[in-house]
Design a protein around this motif. Structure first.
Motif, PDB file in Angstrom:
ATOM      1  N   THR B  21       0.851  -1.191   0.000  1.00 45.20           N
ATOM      2  CA  THR B  21       0.000   0.000   0.000  1.00 45.20           C
ATOM      3  C   THR B  21       0.878   1.229   0.000  1.00 45.20           C
ATOM      4  O   THR B  21       1.834   1.312   0.768  1.00 45.20           O
ATOM      5  CB  THR B  21      -0.878   0.100   1.268  1.00 45.20           C
ATOM      6  N   GLY B  46      -3.290   8.252   5.668  1.00 43.32           N
ATOM      7  CA  GLY B  46      -1.856   8.284   5.941  1.00 43.32           C
ATOM      8  C   GLY B  46      -1.444   9.146   7.114  1.00 43.32           C
ATOM      9  O   GLY B  46      -0.270   9.433   7.282  1.00 43.32           O
ATOM     10  N   SER B  48      -1.503   8.510  10.488  1.00 48.22           N
ATOM     11  CA  SER B  48      -0.661   7.811  11.465  1.00 48.22           C
ATOM     12  C   SER B  48       0.727   7.540  10.901  1.00 48.22           C
ATOM     13  O   SER B  48       1.719   7.595  11.626  1.00 48.22           O
ATOM     14  CB  SER B  48      -1.308   6.501  11.890  1.00 48.22           C
ATOM     15  N   THR B  49       0.797   7.254   9.620  1.00 42.89           N
ATOM     16  CA  THR B  49       2.090   7.003   8.993  1.00 42.89           C
ATOM     17  C   THR B  49       2.944   8.264   9.023  1.00 42.89           C
ATOM     18  O   THR B  49       4.111   8.235   9.402  1.00 42.89           O
ATOM     19  CB  THR B  49       1.888   6.540   7.538  1.00 42.89           C
ATOM     20  N   GLU B 170      -4.890  10.944  17.553  1.00 43.28           N
ATOM     21  CA  GLU B 170      -6.249  10.768  18.076  1.00 43.28           C
ATOM     22  C   GLU B 170      -6.277  10.702  19.600  1.00 43.28           C
ATOM     23  O   GLU B 170      -6.719   9.700  20.162  1.00 43.28           O
ATOM     24  CB  GLU B 170      -6.847   9.470  17.519  1.00 43.28           C
TER      25      GLU B 170
HETATM   26  N1  LIG Z   1       1.156  -1.844   9.491  1.00 46.94           N
HETATM   27  C1  LIG Z   1       0.608  -1.715   8.272  1.00 46.94           C
HETATM   28  N2  LIG Z   1       0.775  -2.663   7.333  1.00 46.94           N
HETATM   29  C2  LIG Z   1       0.246  -2.526   6.112  1.00 46.94           C
HETATM   30  N3  LIG Z   1      -0.477  -1.494   5.700  1.00 46.94           N
HETATM   31  C3  LIG Z   1      -0.685  -0.515   6.579  1.00 46.94           C
HETATM   32  C4  LIG Z   1      -0.164  -0.576   7.917  1.00 46.94           C
HETATM   33  N4  LIG Z   1      -0.539   0.534   8.576  1.00 46.94           N
HETATM   34  C5  LIG Z   1      -1.266   1.252   7.702  1.00 46.94           C
HETATM   35  N5  LIG Z   1      -1.361   0.632   6.504  1.00 46.94           N
HETATM   36  C6  LIG Z   1      -2.051   1.153   5.303  1.00 46.94           C
HETATM   37  O1  LIG Z   1      -1.483   2.414   4.971  1.00 46.94           O
HETATM   38  C7  LIG Z   1      -2.485   3.371   4.668  1.00 46.94           C
HETATM   39  C8  LIG Z   1      -2.378   4.570   5.591  1.00 46.94           C
HETATM   40  O2  LIG Z   1      -2.612   4.162   6.919  1.00 46.94           O
HETATM   41  P1  LIG Z   1      -2.599   5.126   8.174  1.00 46.94           P
HETATM   42  O3  LIG Z   1      -2.648   4.272   9.386  1.00 46.94           O
HETATM   43  O4  LIG Z   1      -1.453   6.060   8.063  1.00 46.94           O
HETATM   44  O5  LIG Z   1      -3.981   5.908   7.995  1.00 46.94           O
HETATM   45  P2  LIG Z   1      -4.710   6.930   8.987  1.00 46.94           P
HETATM   46  O6  LIG Z   1      -4.900   8.181   8.224  1.00 46.94           O
HETATM   47  O7  LIG Z   1      -3.974   7.007  10.278  1.00 46.94           O
HETATM   48  O8  LIG Z   1      -6.127   6.238   9.215  1.00 46.94           O
HETATM   49  P3  LIG Z   1      -7.055   6.246  10.541  1.00 46.94           P
HETATM   50  O9  LIG Z   1      -7.762   7.562  10.559  1.00 46.94           O
HETATM   51  O10 LIG Z   1      -8.020   5.122  10.282  1.00 46.94           O
HETATM   52  O11 LIG Z   1      -6.191   6.023  11.725  1.00 46.94           O
HETATM   53  C9  LIG Z   1      -3.815   2.639   4.784  1.00 46.94           C
HETATM   54  O12 LIG Z   1      -4.235   2.300   3.476  1.00 46.94           O
HETATM   55  C10 LIG Z   1      -3.513   1.402   5.580  1.00 46.94           C
HETATM   56  O13 LIG Z   1      -4.302   0.324   5.129  1.00 46.94           O
END
Ligand SMILES: Nc1ncnc2c1ncn2[C@@H]1O[C@H](COP(=O)(O)OP(=O)(O)OP(=O)(O)O)[C@@H](O)[C@H]1O
Ligand SMILES: [Mg+2]
Lengths: 277, 290
Positions: B21, B46, B48-49, B170
């Motif tokens: 992803t 993205g 959290s990333t 969050e």
């Molecule tokens: N550990 C992981 N392994 C594989 N894919 C991941 C992992 N963590 C996140 N992803 C993917 O990366 C993308 C971004 O994820 P992220 O967790 O950064 O989103 P987010 O904005 O924090 O969402 P949320 O609001 O639900 O917390 C998503 O498509 C998710 O499926």
């Protein structure tokens, strides 16, 4: 940690995916037996072809299979080396001080490597890659159900197995998350002596156990709320039936085993290639 | 001045597998010094990333992460010191609690920093004070606290490290209105006391409008826009397209405007709406409300 790919279902549509889980369990056992039947060069060549065909039919990318092999490369090298240096024989190829390498040793090393590879390919393709954990435990339960007659709690074991399998990825995720959280608070996992590293694991292990117990508790409550009371009188939503393809696959596998036996017999009778003692 | 900055950062999860992803796609964004920045975006956009990049938990595959203008991956060995300067509170941080008392748990971070016992106890007291944990709660086992208290204890555990950049993923998810209020005002207090920079990830437009100075909107692994609340919320259509929405109170005010009530356009908090309405309808309305 996410890269642990042994024991992961690989979604695809292939003849092997469509087989009944019970058939695949038996096929896996037969496959293991076949690898041990092999004793001669030609039998091992046949076994290698069998392994390649299996990968092709299952439609699982070879890349995925190679990744599953990575953790056992060391074991394969180790057995190969042991076989090379510790097998006695007649044809001496190489000698240096106390090290003697015989042609038989090389043959044995090659055979053992093929054996391990096909063993892994066979069992992982039949069991984990093409069968979901749920189908697998279901299949095990039905295969072993005759044992219920002698009061073996087959259903309970199968349920425990499927719950355990179900929670492996969850716990890996959880461990990953807790590790990140503690790293953010300055835990250092990668430096220091053995005792220091072991101590650094405490902040991981405790929250992991706490959450595992919490999950177990919640799951137990949820199961009770849905009136789970063990295997007695429980019926299945999806009852699978053995079909033509299941019998065909089993017959094919048995025929292959028989062919291997014949190849071994002929090879030792007429001295074709090397035959393991 | 930007406290932290991402430059052309790209990141993929599980590269080379079918589950690959693209979580961040060539992202460039800055976080202003001394400000509270709100990071919003739909699930999986993205956030959290991105937040994990800021303290080096996740390493970008390409691009740079700058802290005070310096690339944090210049010397990967020193990433530990970056983690002491950038405090990250992860999503649902209460699962990181492990010590036998709350006090010990809060002091875990400062202890890892190698501070003196006096300094550690000062920091623990201050952090507990900011999040509103009393001495009685400090002596308890973290597992005997309520959900909201656990959350505050976990946040205090990061605040006690006194990071220059505090990042919270969050922080108020799953809390009741009072709990949310306590958590956010603790964060604001921390910023005011330490003059530090704060980044908050949240789904709640109301909370973001109320507590943040700057908003950054993410969508599909990229940054859509950055600006003040007024700037961002004036792009209502674009927000809706990415699955986000205006704060409820703003929508109500816009509806009133449509119906002919002369309220202002830029109203994002209940307080502001209350003030605007009393101005129009006079004190009589406000008395009736009570
Ligand atoms: N550990 C992981 N392994 C594989 N894919 C991941 C992992 N963590 C996140 N992803 C993917 O990366 C993308 C971004 O994820 P992220 O967790 O950064 O989103 P987010 O904005 O924090 O969402 P949320 O609001 O639900 O917390 C998503 O498509 C998710 O499926
Ligand atoms: Mg997230």
């Amino acid at each position: 940690m996410k890269n642990i790919s042994i024991g992961q279902y690989y979604a695809a549509d292939s003849p092997i995916h469509r087989l009944d889980a019970r058939t695949k369990l038996i096929l896996a056992i037969l496959c293991i037996v076949c690898t041990f039947i092999c004793k001669s060069t030609f039998a091992f060549v046949a076994l290698m072809i069998f392994g390649v065909l299996l990968v092709l039919i299952s439609r699982i990318p070879p890349k995925v299979i190679f990744r599953a092999m990575k953790p056992i490369v060391f074991i394969m090298l180790f057995t190969a080396l042991i076989n090379i240096f510790w097998t006695g024989g007649e044809i001496l190829l190489f000698e240096w001080k106390f090290i003697k390498v015989y042609a038989e040793g090389l043959y044995n090393a090659a055979f053992m490597t093929v054996r391990i590879i096909v063993l892994i390919i066979g069992s992982s393709i039949f069991l984990t890659y093409t069968t979901t954990p749920i189908a697998l435990t279901d299949g095990t339960e039905r295969l072993l159900s005759p044992l219920k007659k002698i009061k073996v709690p087959v259903h309970e074991f199968a349920m425990m197995m499927s719950i355990a399998l179900r929670f492996v990825p969850t716990l890996i995720d959880e461990a990953d998350r807790i590790m990140s959280a503690q790293k953010a608070r300055g835990t250092d996992f990668s430096s220091g002596g053995l005792i220091k590293r072991a101590k650094a694991l405490i902040p991981i292990i405790i929250p992991l156990f706490v959450s595992a117990f919490r999950r177990a508790d919640e799951l137990a409550t949820a199961m009770e709320c849905r009136c789970y009371h063990g295997g007695e009188g429980r019926t299945k939503l999806h009852v699978t039936h053995l079909g033509f393809s299941d019998f065909f696959a089993l017959i094919l596998m048995i025929a292959f085993g028989a062919a291997l036996v014949l190849i071994n017999i002929y090879a030792s009778k007429y001295g074709l290639g090397y035959v393991m003692p | 001045m930007n406290k932290a900055e991402l430059k052309n950062v790209t990141f993929r999860y599980m590269p080379g597998t079918v589950y690959e992803t693209l979580a961040l796609n060539d992202v460039s964004v800055g976080f202003e010094d001394g400000k509270i920045t709100g990071l919003i975006g739909h699930t999986g956009s993205g956030k959290s990333t991105l937040v994990g990049m800021l303290n080096g938990l996740i390493r970008p595959m390409s691009g740079e992460v700058l802290l005070d203008g310096e690339n944090i991956w210049e010397k990967p060995k020193n990433i530990g010191s970056v983690r002491f300067r950038v405090g990250l509170v992860m999503q649902y941080p209460e699962y990181q609690l492990f010590e036998d008392t709350v006090e010990k748990d809060i002091s875990f971070g400062p202890k890892n920093m190698g501070l003196s016992p006096d300094e550690i106890s000062r920091r623990v007291k201050e952090a507990a004070d900011i999040v509103g944990l009393s001495g009685k709660e400090l002596a308890k086992s973290p597992f005997d606290l309520s959900g909201g208290q656990k959350r505050r204890a976990a946040i205090a555990g990061v605040m006690a490290m006194e990071p220059e950049l505090l990042v919270l993923d969050e922080p108020a998810a799953g809390l009741d209105p009072v709990g949310r209020e306590t958590v956010f005002s603790a964060i604001a207090d921390y910023r005011n006391m330490r003059n530090s920079t704060v980044v908050i990830v949240s789904h709640s437009m109301e909370d973001m409008a109320r507590w943040c100075d700057v908003l950054t909107v993410m969508a599909d692994g990229g940054v859509l826009m950055t600006g003040s609340c007024e700037d961002v919320f004036s792009h209502a259509e674009e927000l809706k397209k990415t699955g986000l929405d205006l704060p409820q109170i703003t929508k109500l005010m816009l509806l009133l405007r449509e119906k002919g009530v002369p309220v202002g356009e830029n109203i994002y908090t209940v307080e502001a709406a209350y003030a605007a309405l009393t101005e129009i309808f006079g004190k009589r309305a406000s008395l009736k409300r009570i």
